[in-house]
Design an enzyme around this catalytic site. Sequence first.
Site, PDB file in Angstrom:
ATOM      1  N   LYS A  96      33.156  47.121  45.381  1.00  0.00           N
ATOM      2  CA  LYS A  96      33.200  48.072  46.500  1.00  0.00           C
ATOM      3  C   LYS A  96      34.103  49.261  46.225  1.00  0.00           C
ATOM      4  CE  LYS A  96      32.109  44.644  50.069  1.00  0.00           C
ATOM      5  NZ  LYS A  96      32.604  43.951  51.289  1.00  0.00           N
ATOM      6  N   VAL A  97      35.280  49.019  45.651  1.00  0.00           N
ATOM      7  CA  VAL A  97      36.208  50.122  45.398  1.00  0.00           C
ATOM      8  C   VAL A  97      35.683  51.026  44.284  1.00  0.00           C
ATOM      9  CG1 VAL A  97      38.538  50.742  44.651  1.00  0.00           C
ATOM     10  CG2 VAL A  97      38.200  48.842  46.246  1.00  0.00           C
ATOM     11  N   GLY A  98      35.168  50.434  43.212  1.00  0.00           N
ATOM     12  CA  GLY A  98      34.617  51.231  42.131  1.00  0.00           C
ATOM     13  C   GLY A  98      33.451  52.097  42.587  1.00  0.00           C
ATOM     14  N   ASN A 142      45.225  45.983  40.853  1.00  0.00           N
ATOM     15  CA  ASN A 142      46.528  45.479  41.295  1.00  0.00           C
ATOM     16  C   ASN A 142      46.988  44.292  40.476  1.00  0.00           C
ATOM     17  OD1 ASN A 142      47.435  47.127  43.488  1.00  0.00           O
ATOM     18  ND2 ASN A 142      45.778  46.292  44.751  1.00  0.00           N
ATOM     19  N   HIS A 179      53.879  50.253  44.505  1.00  0.00           N
ATOM     20  CA  HIS A 179      52.693  50.092  45.352  1.00  0.00           C
ATOM     21  C   HIS A 179      52.625  48.623  45.742  1.00  0.00           C
ATOM     22  CE1 HIS A 179      48.787  50.707  47.071  1.00  0.00           C
ATOM     23  NE2 HIS A 179      48.203  49.861  46.235  1.00  0.00           N
TER      24      HIS A 179
END
Length: 306
Positions: A10-12, A119, A175
């Site tokens: 999803k993020v990619g 992460n 982060h």
Amino acid sequence: MKITVIGSGKVGASAALNCGLRELANEILLLDIVQGLPQGEAMDINHQLSECGSDSLARGSNNYEDMRGSDYVVLVAGVGRKPGMTRMDLLKINAGIVKDVAGKIASFAKDATVIVVTNPLDPMTYLAMKAIGSSSKQKVMGMGGMLDLSRFKSFIQEATGVSRESIQAMVISEHGENMLPLTRFSSIGGIPLHDFISKEKAAEIFEKTRKVAAEVIALKGATVYAPGNAVATMVESMARDKKTVIPVSAYLDGQYGVSDLCIGVPAVIGAGGVEKVIELKLDGAEQDVFNKGVASVREAIKALPL
């Protein structure tokens, strides 16, 4: 111009779509080990880009050699953070993945500028930089600060009711659990934020910004849209040599009294990558949080397969 996004979850996919909507490259390549996934995402993205009039072309592949000729590589590969997990829980799982993928970047796209999204962000950025090669210090950076900044600005808008366009803000440090939203360095239309809100409200915004990622993950399983936008903002600043001041996880070599470590700091991002790290004069409380972030990242680095 060519952008490769490694990891087609999803993020990619969000990062690829946002880059396409801004027409940052002629070709946007989605790479993934899952057969069919990057190809399907590329088809879906192309359908939206076509209707929007963007001439960026997305395509999918399962072959790392296809990243040859990339100007920018976005490294998203790895296991996502699950509800209840800290970013550091992911360290041992994702370190092996990132080291392997970084080695492939060094083989097939050694001249590319790399944005790490996996992460725990800061140690993974450091690991990628080391695996790609010692000459890459300005050309490898992590996305975390830009994402944290988007959350911080959202809470400032909620507290003040002003247009989001008028808000300037900054988030630095790790982060993760030791991020540092800098209310003292934030403003609205050039007017200090503290002229608009009380110290109590500033402290509330500070804590909300630090904790909201876990809340989003608990509610929907992953953060998707803000990270994709953050990546595109960073790529755009480099591709168009905008020299935007953006908080990124950058390699420090004496700045802030820190060496041989990647952590979130404001930096000038242009065609050369991290062209300049900007050193802020932190007060005692801010410095304490920053020092905790440095200690946390350094402890994580000790466990990396360097």
